[in-house]
Design a protein around this motif. Structure first.
Motif, PDB file in Angstrom:
ATOM      1  N   PHE A 285      -6.105  -5.010   0.502  1.00 45.27           N
ATOM      2  CA  PHE A 285      -6.322  -3.695   1.100  1.00 45.27           C
ATOM      3  C   PHE A 285      -7.322  -3.850   2.238  1.00 45.27           C
ATOM      4  O   PHE A 285      -8.374  -4.454   2.061  1.00 45.27           O
ATOM      5  CB  PHE A 285      -6.855  -2.700   0.069  1.00 45.27           C
ATOM      6  CG  PHE A 285      -5.865  -2.357  -1.000  1.00 45.27           C
ATOM      7  CD1 PHE A 285      -4.847  -1.452  -0.751  1.00 45.27           C
ATOM      8  CD2 PHE A 285      -5.953  -2.949  -2.247  1.00 45.27           C
ATOM      9  CE1 PHE A 285      -3.926  -1.143  -1.733  1.00 45.27           C
ATOM     10  CE2 PHE A 285      -5.036  -2.644  -3.242  1.00 45.27           C
ATOM     11  CZ  PHE A 285      -4.017  -1.735  -2.980  1.00 45.27           C
TER      12      PHE A 285
ATOM     13  N   ARG B 278       3.634   2.131   5.566  1.00 49.52           N
ATOM     14  CA  ARG B 278       2.918   1.088   4.825  1.00 49.52           C
ATOM     15  C   ARG B 278       3.351  -0.299   5.294  1.00 49.52           C
ATOM     16  O   ARG B 278       2.519  -1.185   5.510  1.00 49.52           O
ATOM     17  CB  ARG B 278       3.203   1.263   3.321  1.00 49.52           C
ATOM     18  CG  ARG B 278       2.774   0.106   2.448  1.00 49.52           C
ATOM     19  CD  ARG B 278       1.283  -0.024   2.317  1.00 49.52           C
ATOM     20  NE  ARG B 278       0.942  -1.063   1.361  1.00 49.52           N
ATOM     21  CZ  ARG B 278      -0.281  -1.555   1.183  1.00 49.52           C
ATOM     22  NH1 ARG B 278      -1.279  -1.088   1.884  1.00 49.52           N
ATOM     23  NH2 ARG B 278      -0.503  -2.489   0.287  1.00 49.52           N
TER      24      ARG B 278
ATOM     25  N   GLN C 182       1.003  -3.173   7.166  1.00 47.51           N
ATOM     26  CA  GLN C 182       0.855  -4.546   6.691  1.00 47.51           C
ATOM     27  C   GLN C 182       1.134  -5.540   7.810  1.00 47.51           C
ATOM     28  O   GLN C 182       0.433  -6.543   7.961  1.00 47.51           O
ATOM     29  CB  GLN C 182       1.803  -4.803   5.519  1.00 47.51           C
ATOM     30  CG  GLN C 182       1.432  -4.087   4.224  1.00 47.51           C
ATOM     31  CD  GLN C 182       0.159  -4.615   3.608  1.00 47.51           C
ATOM     32  OE1 GLN C 182      -0.927  -4.105   3.888  1.00 47.51           O
ATOM     33  NE2 GLN C 182       0.261  -5.629   2.780  1.00 47.51           N
TER      34      GLN C 182
END
Length: 308
Positions: free
Chosen positions: A82, A135, A139
């Motif tokens: 994260f 998401r 990434q």
């Protein structure tokens, strides 16, 4: 490129990492597998010089984590599971900010930011706000940031975590591209079948202890001791099952999706004779191969789900 010797991290009486010994050569893609709390992130943080071990040795590109932390940080790209992003920045501004932190200036900075955007397939999002990214895109942006200074070694902690199937496929393709560029990669993941497709070496860790360490093919052989065959014939499947069940070398037979799964008796490693017997008895073979064990099966076989 990466070496550890008896690397250990303790919190009070608890071992987060217990005498870890790893060796990664240049160009290796090493899959680091284990349940949550097994010690994967602890290992990566130590190698990235963000966490001090309790004892033991580790080096990256020949530099000790104790005396060469500055050199190591120039040589590695660390992507945590994260990571934070700056909400009010555009994608290109985000990359240029970190490129300036690496002291990449002027035209070189613009060129490198454009190159990494192209590599991770985010060129069309260069002027989008970071907060507007999915998401999977976030990434990929994190990986782009990690590549700005062209690191020799990549430490990727769960890069496919939380991604949908399409985004996982895109991430897998990106890791294959990095492998073809000669990067040395230590990658942890719970997406086990995809690691087998990417990595040439794997390590399975549980409760801080490395249970398995080696080439992917060797780990698979270690898990399976008996030979299991997938056999299919044209039309006469039930007759073929009865015929095979009568063979002295066959231990058990099952049917899976219209294919006979044949387990040979312990100690029998050669099985070509079964194909010959089937053909000699009038069966037309449409499939005859050794059943492949996957990385997920190996993981379940070798671990118990215990955390530190």
């Amino acid at each position: 490129m990466i070496e550890t010797h008896d690397l250990t991290k303790m919190y009070g009486e608890m071992y987060a990492l217990n005498r870890l010994n790893l060796t990664l050569d240049q160009g290796d893609v090493y899959g680091f597998i284990g349940p949550n709390g097994a010690g994967k992130t602890t290992t990566m943080r130590i190698l990235a010089t963000l966490l001090n071990p309790s004892w033991g040795e580790a080096s990256v590109c020949g530099c000790s984590i104790y005396t060469g932390s500055k050199e190591i940080r120039r040589l590695i790209g660390y992507m945590p599971d994260f990571f934070g992003v700056y909400d009010d920045m555009k994608v290109i501004e985000y990359l240029e900010f970190f490129a300036s932190a690496y002291r990449i200036k002027g035209a070189a900075r613009k060129k490198i930011c454009d190159e990494v955007l192209e590599l991770v397939d985010l060129t069309y999002k260069r002027d989008a706000l970071v907060t507007s990214l999915s998401r999977g895109m976030t990434q990929r942006l994190g990986l782009a940031r990690t590549l700005l200074h062209d690191p020799q070694v990549l430490l990727l902690d769960e890069p496919a975590s939380g991604l949908d199937p399409r985004a996982r496929i895109e991430m897998r393709s990106l890791l294959k591209e990095l492998r073809s560029m000669g990067k040395t990669i230590l990658v942890s993941s719970h997406i086990l079948p995809e690691l087998a497709d990417i990595c040439n070496k794997i390590g399975i860790i549980e409760q801080g202890c490395l249970l398995v360490n080696g080439e992917v093919t060797e780990v698979m052989k270690r898990v399976r001791t008996d030979v299991i065959l997938d056999i299919d014939v044209a039309d006469r499947l039930t007759e073929a099952a009865d015929f095979l069940e009568a063979q002295p070398e066959v231990d058990a037979i099952d049917e899976r999706n219209g294919v006979l799964v044949v387990k040979l008796r312990s100690g029998i490693q050669q099985y070509g004779f079964l194909a010959n017997r089937l053909v000699e008895n009038g069966f037309e073979l449409t499939m005859f191969k050794e059943d492949e064990i996957n990385l997920e099966t190996a993981f379940l076989h070798l671990t118990k789900g215990i955390t530190s």
